[in-house]
Structures are given as C-alpha cells and as structure tokens.
Design an enzyme around this catalytic site. Sequence first.
Site, PDB file in Angstrom:
ATOM      1  N   ARG A   1     -12.104   3.449  13.465  1.00 25.80           N
ATOM      2  CA  ARG A   1     -11.024   4.378  13.826  1.00 25.80           C
ATOM      3  C   ARG A   1     -11.246   5.733  13.169  1.00 25.80           C
ATOM      4  O   ARG A   1     -11.114   6.770  13.816  1.00 25.80           O
ATOM      5  CB  ARG A   1      -9.671   3.797  13.413  1.00 25.80           C
ATOM      6  CG  ARG A   1      -8.500   4.755  13.621  1.00 25.80           C
ATOM      7  CD  ARG A   1      -7.188   4.142  13.176  1.00 25.80           C
ATOM      8  NE  ARG A   1      -7.157   3.863  11.758  1.00 25.80           N
ATOM      9  CZ  ARG A   1      -6.862   4.752  10.816  1.00 25.80           C
ATOM     10  NH1 ARG A   1      -6.588   6.002  11.144  1.00 25.80           N
ATOM     11  NH2 ARG A   1      -6.838   4.402   9.545  1.00 25.80           N
TER      12      ARG A   1
ATOM     13  N   CYS B   1       0.822  -1.204   0.000  1.00 25.71           N
ATOM     14  CA  CYS B   1       0.000   0.000   0.000  1.00 25.71           C
ATOM     15  C   CYS B   1       0.869   1.274   0.000  1.00 25.71           C
ATOM     16  O   CYS B   1       1.540   1.539  -0.973  1.00 25.71           O
ATOM     17  CB  CYS B   1      -1.002  -0.032   1.148  1.00 25.71           C
ATOM     18  SG  CYS B   1      -2.454   1.007   0.824  1.00 25.71           S
TER      19      CYS B   1
ATOM     20  N   GLU C   1      -2.992  -8.539   3.859  1.00 27.16           N
ATOM     21  CA  GLU C   1      -2.635  -9.099   5.172  1.00 27.16           C
ATOM     22  C   GLU C   1      -3.743  -8.942   6.196  1.00 27.16           C
ATOM     23  O   GLU C   1      -3.700  -9.556   7.280  1.00 27.16           O
ATOM     24  CB  GLU C   1      -1.355  -8.431   5.694  1.00 27.16           C
ATOM     25  CG  GLU C   1      -1.535  -7.065   6.357  1.00 27.16           C
ATOM     26  CD  GLU C   1      -1.687  -5.912   5.377  1.00 27.16           C
ATOM     27  OE1 GLU C   1      -1.743  -4.750   5.832  1.00 27.16           O
ATOM     28  OE2 GLU C   1      -1.744  -6.166   4.161  1.00 27.16           O
TER      29      GLU C   1
ATOM     30  N   HIS D   1      -4.595  -4.414   0.963  1.00 25.09           N
ATOM     31  CA  HIS D   1      -4.183  -4.827   2.310  1.00 25.09           C
ATOM     32  C   HIS D   1      -4.541  -6.299   2.496  1.00 25.09           C
ATOM     33  O   HIS D   1      -5.371  -6.673   3.333  1.00 25.09           O
ATOM     34  CB  HIS D   1      -4.863  -3.960   3.368  1.00 25.09           C
ATOM     35  CG  HIS D   1      -4.150  -2.680   3.641  1.00 25.09           C
ATOM     36  ND1 HIS D   1      -2.925  -2.628   4.267  1.00 25.09           N
ATOM     37  CD2 HIS D   1      -4.472  -1.397   3.359  1.00 25.09           C
ATOM     38  CE1 HIS D   1      -2.523  -1.375   4.370  1.00 25.09           C
ATOM     39  NE2 HIS D   1      -3.444  -0.607   3.821  1.00 25.09           N
TER      40      HIS D   1
ATOM     41  N   LYS E   1     -12.411   7.548  -1.067  1.00 22.86           N
ATOM     42  CA  LYS E   1     -11.610   6.421  -0.613  1.00 22.86           C
ATOM     43  C   LYS E   1     -12.037   5.136  -1.306  1.00 22.86           C
ATOM     44  O   LYS E   1     -13.231   4.829  -1.405  1.00 22.86           O
ATOM     45  CB  LYS E   1     -11.741   6.266   0.903  1.00 22.86           C
ATOM     46  CG  LYS E   1     -10.853   5.169   1.495  1.00 22.86           C
ATOM     47  CD  LYS E   1     -11.011   5.086   3.013  1.00 22.86           C
ATOM     48  CE  LYS E   1     -10.048   4.076   3.606  1.00 22.86           C
ATOM     49  NZ  LYS E   1     -10.171   3.990   5.080  1.00 22.86           N
TER      50      LYS E   1
END
EC number: 2.3.1.30
Length: 277
Positions: A219, A113, A207, A205, A134
């Site tokens: 968050r 990323c 992972e 992402h 996004k």
Amino acid sequence: MASSSPLKIGILNIMHDKVDTKKRFDYVLTRAQMPVELKYFYPKDHYQDRPVPPEVSAMAAPLELEEVAKLDAFIVTGAPIEKIAFSEVTYMAELHELFAFLEAKQICQLYVCFGAMAAANYFYGIEKHLLAQKLFGIYPQVIVNDSPLLAGLTPGFLAPHARYAELSLAQIKQTPELRLLATTAKDELFAMESRDGLQAYLFSHLEYEGDALLKEYQRELAAYPDQAQTLARPQNYFAQPASMQGPLFKWQEAQQAFFANWLQLVARHVRVSVTNK
C-alpha cells in the site's frame, strides 16, 4: 452477566483498510472460545463534510455514546495517521468524548497502536514523537512486568510492529497509574496497562494476519512510488528476505494468548461489576 451470556464488545474502526480490519478483529476475538457479540462503529466527525462510504455504513454504526453504554468492553483500533499531530486529527474531539465516557462508565478498554497513543495522551499527557525511521517487522519482546495480559507468553515472544511514531518511554515510567508490560530489545513499546486494570494499551498490531505487513508495504509503495528505495521494508518477516517472498506468520501464538487473556479480564470485570450491584 450469566456465564453463557456473550461479552458485548464495541470496536471503533479507524483503520484505512476497514474491511480487512473487521475481519482481523472478528477472527482474533471469536476464536478465544468465549462467546462475544461485536459491534463496530465509525467516528461521525470523520465524515462531517462527505457521505459515509457504503462499505463503511454496511459494517459499522455511527459512534453514539448511548450505544457504547450498553457494552462490556471497547476497542479503538490503530490508524495510519501517527505522523499527524493529535490536534490535527479531525475526529479527535469525538475520541476524547469517547475516552471520557468509557472511563466514567468503567468500561474495559483496549487501545491499539494509534488508538493507544491518543488515549495515553488524553488520560496521562504522554507525548508522541516521530521515529527516525518506521518500526516495521517482527521482533522478539522483552517482558518488563508480569500481567494477566501476558499469561502464557514467554520472554522473547514474537510480535509485529508497524508505526512511524512512539510515545515517550520516560514519561510512561514516571506515570504511577501505568504499568509497562513489554518492549522490544530496543525499548520500543509492545504493551502497557493502567494499574486499575481497566485500560490495556497494545502498540503492536497483534491483530494482523500473516500477510498483513506485506499488504501494508505494498500500500505504501503504491502511494509513494518515488520513495521505493527508501520506504522501510518489514524486517524478520520473509522466508526469502532478498526477494521479499514467503511472509511468515510468526506471532500467531502471541496473538491467540493476548486476546484470550484480554477477554478473560473483561469477563472477570463484568462478573465483579454484577456482583457489586
């Protein structure tokens, strides 16, 4: 490297949730049925004006190139700073030193990323631009070119994306040293590699564990409560989208295949390097 010797892999952990990030990479790299030794680092320049937090120093060492030289491969994680210009990142000079060292020592590299954006900009001058909104959710991927990194993955495999910026696809296609591997149906980047096989760039992402996108959304919601109505919500992710309940781990197969494939490539590179010495 003897067949029983573990691969020595360094990881520069620059994510905001460093404990969770370590758990994620520990999981995806140790379940591939290949012995590995993982060593985590943090960029020293990130803490030049403040103490290193105890939870960081407990899990990672300061980035020292003498230690990197002992490794078989190196990973640079993502970071939630893709909106910031590269020149404004406090530890960018340290990253550039690392990139140059890894290349000079011919150490296998995996950039994730933001790490992939920074490395591609350093090595090939690929420019970054902000997205209109996004890219956030689980999307099917289009395989553009076959690669050992994608072994076992079929067209339409699912992968998570979570970023506010993107690299120039046109520049990538015009860079002969790079091979584009896969994108979303709308040409958003999934992965590419250098043609010499030493560098892998993962923009997804992959992972992430099953609830990671939910954690990321929560968050951001906590950080920007006044933007609750406009913040992007993860798409194609919840069993009950209207209520945002039941996040689904749809990319587990791709996760397992990609990281196992990368470790196989690292092991092959190490074997060839030993043979040629």
